[in-house]
Write a protein that holds these residues in place. Structure first.
Motif, mmCIF file in Angstrom:
data_model
loop_
_atom_site.group_PDB
_atom_site.id
_atom_site.type_symbol
_atom_site.label_atom_id
_atom_site.label_comp_id
_atom_site.label_asym_id
_atom_site.label_seq_id
_atom_site.Cartn_x
_atom_site.Cartn_y
_atom_site.Cartn_z
ATOM 1 N N VAL A 1 36.478 31.527 46.432
ATOM 2 C CA VAL A 1 36.276 32.035 45.067
ATOM 3 C C VAL A 1 35.701 33.439 45.094
ATOM 4 C CG1 VAL A 1 34.876 31.725 42.996
ATOM 5 C CG2 VAL A 1 36.100 29.792 43.976
ATOM 6 N N TYR B 1 38.349 35.907 46.237
ATOM 7 C CA TYR B 1 39.264 36.201 45.143
ATOM 8 C C TYR B 1 38.621 37.125 44.114
ATOM 9 C CZ TYR B 1 41.753 35.653 40.762
ATOM 10 O OH TYR B 1 42.398 35.914 39.582
ATOM 11 N N SER B 2 37.326 36.928 43.869
ATOM 12 C CA SER B 2 36.623 37.777 42.910
ATOM 13 C C SER B 2 36.636 39.235 43.348
ATOM 14 C CB SER B 2 35.181 37.282 42.746
ATOM 15 O OG SER B 2 34.457 38.123 41.869
ATOM 16 N N THR C 1 36.178 39.622 35.932
ATOM 17 C CA THR C 1 35.865 38.257 36.404
ATOM 18 C C THR C 1 34.640 37.754 35.657
ATOM 19 O OG1 THR C 1 34.518 39.154 38.206
ATOM 20 C CG2 THR C 1 36.818 38.692 38.701
ATOM 21 N N TRP D 1 33.974 34.023 35.726
ATOM 22 C CA TRP D 1 33.645 32.657 36.133
ATOM 23 C C TRP D 1 33.412 32.504 37.631
ATOM 24 C CZ3 TRP D 1 36.834 30.417 39.717
ATOM 25 C CH2 TRP D 1 38.094 31.002 39.893
ATOM 26 N N GLN D 2 33.896 33.463 38.411
ATOM 27 C CA GLN D 2 33.876 33.292 39.860
ATOM 28 C C GLN D 2 32.459 33.200 40.428
ATOM 29 O OE1 GLN D 2 35.830 35.336 38.214
ATOM 30 N NE2 GLN D 2 37.895 35.373 39.053
ATOM 31 N N ASP D 3 31.575 34.102 39.978
ATOM 32 C CA ASP D 3 30.224 34.120 40.536
ATOM 33 C C ASP D 3 29.483 32.814 40.245
ATOM 34 O OD1 ASP D 3 30.680 36.632 41.507
ATOM 35 O OD2 ASP D 3 29.612 37.675 39.900
#
Length: 202
Positions: free
Chosen positions: A46, A49-50, A61, A63-65
Motif C-alpha cells: 500500500v 503504491y502511495s 492519496t 486512504w493509503q497512509d
C-alpha cells in the motif's frame, strides 16, 4: 517423604494442564502470525503504491497512509502474544548471568506478574476505547474517514491475547516453583535431613 511426593503430584498435574493450554494458545498465535505477516506485506504494498501514485501518476492519496497504519497496528499487537511466548521482547539482561538459575526463575516470574498487571490494564482500556468508538461511530479526521473501532479493536484483541499468554506463564511459573520446593523437601528423610551421596546425613 511420602507426603511431599503426594503434594507434588497435583502440582505436576496442574502444570501439565497449563502447558497444554499454552500449546493450544500457541497454535492459535501461530495462525495469527501468518495473518500478521500478510498484513505487513500488505502495508508495504500500500505504501509503495502511495509513493508511485503521488510522484509518478500525480494522484491524490487519501486512504493509503491510514490503511497501512491500521495494518501495522494490527500486526504489532496481534503478534505480541507469540513474541511473549518466545520471550522475544526487548529486555535488559545485564544481571541474569550473575544470578543462579533458581533466582533467575523467580525474577522472571515476578517480572511476568508486573507485566501481566500492566497489559491487563492496557487491554481493559483498549476495550473501553473500542466500545466508545463503536457506539459513538467515531471515525478518523481524514477525508477517507474509516471507523476508529478497527484499530482500537485490533489493539484490544492483541493485548487481551498477550494478557492470557502472560497469565499462563505466571501460572506455569508458580507450579514449577512449587514443584521445585516439593521436590527439594522430598529429598529430605523423615528426620528432616538431606542424605549426602555417601548415604550419611548432611
Amino acid at each position: 517423604m511420602s507426603g511431599a511426593v503426594a503434594s507434588a503430584e497435583p502440582v505436576a498435574a496442574r502444570s501439565r494442564a497449563l502447558r497444554r493450554l499454552d500449546a493450544l494458545l500457541q497454535a492459535v498465535s501461530r495462525l495469527l502470525m501468518v495473518v500478521c505477516m500478510l498484513a505487513l506485506v500488505g502495508a508495504a504494498l500500500v505504501l509503495s503504491y502511495s509513493v508511485f501514485a503521488r510522484h509518478v501518476l500525480k494522484l491524490a492519496t487519501d486512504w493509503q497512509d491510514e490503511a497501512a497504519v491500521f495494518m501495522l497496528v494490527g500486526a504489532t499487537f496481534v503478534s505480541a502474544a507469540h513474541v511473549q511466548h518466545l520471550r522475544g521482547h526487548i529486555g535488559i539482561e545485564a544481571i541474569t548471568t550473575l544470578l543462579s538459575p533458581r533466582v533467575n526463575r523467580v525474577r522472571r516470574w515476578v517480572v511476568d506478574i508486573f507485566t501481566l498487571a500492566f497489559c491487563g490494564f492496557f487491554a481493559w482500556k483498549s476495550w473501553t476505547l473500542f466500545w466508545e468508538a463503536y457506539v459513538d461511530g467515531q471515525t478518523s479526521s481524514s477525508t477517507w474517514g474509516p471507523p476508529l473501532s478497527i484499530p482500537y479493536g485490533l489493539m484490544a484483541f492483541g493485548m487481551t491475547l498477550l494478557s492470557v499468554q502472560l497469565l499462563l506463564q505466571v501460572a506455569i511459573g508458580a507450579c514449577e516453583m512449587k514443584a521445585g520446593v516439593a521436590g527439594h523437601s522430598g529429598n529430605a528423610d523423615a528426620g528432616g535431613h538431606t542424605p549426602d551421596r555417601t548415604g550419611g546425613h548432611a
